[in-house]
Design a protein around this motif. Structure first.
Motif, PDB file in Angstrom:
ATOM      1  N   UNK A   1      67.464  -8.730 -16.063  1.00 30.61           N
ATOM      2  CA  UNK A   1      66.418  -7.790 -16.252  1.00 30.61           C
ATOM      3  C   UNK A   1      66.290  -7.268 -17.584  1.00 30.61           C
ATOM      4  N   UNK A   2      65.329  -7.187 -18.470  1.00 31.32           N
ATOM      5  CA  UNK A   2      65.311  -6.997 -19.837  1.00 31.32           C
ATOM      6  C   UNK A   2      64.373  -5.553 -19.857  1.00 31.32           C
ATOM      7  N   UNK A   3      65.025  -4.518 -20.094  1.00 28.70           N
ATOM      8  CA  UNK A   3      64.220  -3.375 -20.340  1.00 28.70           C
ATOM      9  C   UNK A   3      63.760  -3.182 -21.820  1.00 28.70           C
ATOM     10  N   UNK A   4      62.815  -2.146 -21.817  1.00 26.67           N
ATOM     11  CA  UNK A   4      62.145  -1.900 -23.121  1.00 26.67           C
ATOM     12  C   UNK A   4      63.154  -0.980 -23.988  1.00 26.67           C
ATOM     13  N   UNK A   5      63.058  -0.953 -24.975  1.00 22.16           N
ATOM     14  CA  UNK A   5      63.741   0.129 -25.905  1.00 22.16           C
ATOM     15  C   UNK A   5      62.720   1.253 -26.024  1.00 22.16           C
ATOM     16  N   UNK A   6      63.319   2.184 -26.601  1.00 24.70           N
ATOM     17  CA  UNK A   6      62.656   3.454 -26.587  1.00 24.70           C
ATOM     18  C   UNK A   6      61.667   3.150 -27.862  1.00 24.70           C
ATOM     19  N   UNK A   7      61.490   2.516 -28.757  1.00 22.35           N
ATOM     20  CA  UNK A   7      60.585   2.053 -29.598  1.00 22.35           C
ATOM     21  C   UNK A   7      59.608   1.370 -28.944  1.00 22.35           C
ATOM     22  N   UNK A   8      59.693   0.448 -27.945  1.00 21.67           N
ATOM     23  CA  UNK A   8      58.694  -0.324 -27.245  1.00 21.67           C
ATOM     24  C   UNK A   8      57.890   0.631 -26.208  1.00 21.67           C
ATOM     25  N   UNK A   9      58.470   1.782 -25.675  1.00 24.08           N
ATOM     26  CA  UNK A   9      57.991   2.717 -25.021  1.00 24.08           C
ATOM     27  C   UNK A   9      57.038   3.680 -25.739  1.00 24.08           C
ATOM     28  N   UNK A  10      57.501   3.988 -26.852  1.00 23.33           N
ATOM     29  CA  UNK A  10      56.866   4.642 -27.802  1.00 23.33           C
ATOM     30  C   UNK A  10      55.478   4.080 -27.861  1.00 23.33           C
ATOM     31  N   UNK A  11      55.801   2.565 -28.383  1.00 23.08           N
ATOM     32  CA  UNK A  11      54.350   1.735 -28.791  1.00 23.08           C
ATOM     33  C   UNK A  11      53.653   1.753 -27.685  1.00 23.08           C
ATOM     34  N   UNK A  12      54.257   1.682 -26.503  1.00 19.50           N
ATOM     35  CA  UNK A  12      53.200   1.459 -25.273  1.00 19.50           C
ATOM     36  C   UNK A  12      52.414   2.811 -25.151  1.00 19.50           C
ATOM     37  N   UNK A  13      53.023   3.879 -25.202  1.00 19.81           N
ATOM     38  CA  UNK A  13      52.233   5.019 -24.970  1.00 19.81           C
ATOM     39  C   UNK A  13      51.020   5.270 -26.105  1.00 19.81           C
ATOM     40  N   UNK A  14      51.614   4.958 -27.362  1.00 23.14           N
ATOM     41  CA  UNK A  14      50.484   5.206 -28.439  1.00 23.14           C
ATOM     42  C   UNK A  14      49.144   4.317 -28.335  1.00 23.14           C
TER      43      UNK A  14
END
Length: 95
Positions: A4-17
């Protein structure tokens, strides 16, 4: 069984923004952010606070409702982040 591939913190921040930017200048509430970005309520609050601390988002309280909006700095950061992520994908670097 696949890994299972998890999002990086950058991916999470990108999703939130992206979620907050899609809500335009009206902003959105934390439950909408957590649902759209697929995060727990606690994690969404934690990440949003980090973005507020860096001036990329702001929050306002209107009675019982806390609304999150993206700042001009946040819009610029999001645009640059998207360019970076596109480049990373083109050269096939895992982030």
């Amino acid at each position: 069984m696949s890994k299972h591939q998890y999002r990086s913190e950058m991916g999470i921040i990108s999703d939130i923004l992206r979620v907050v930017l899609d809500c335009d200048r009206h902003g959105t509430i934390i439950s909408s952010i957590s649902r759209s970005a697929n995060l727990s309520h606690y994690t969404a609050i934690e990440k949003c606070q980090k973005l507020i601390d860096f001036g990329l988002m702001k929050s306002t309280n209107d009675g019982r409702t806390r609304t999150f909006t993206i700042t001009e700095k946040g819009i610029h950061f999001f645009q640059e982040l998207q360019k970076f992520l596109e480049t990373v994908q083109e050269i096939k670097i895992r982030y």
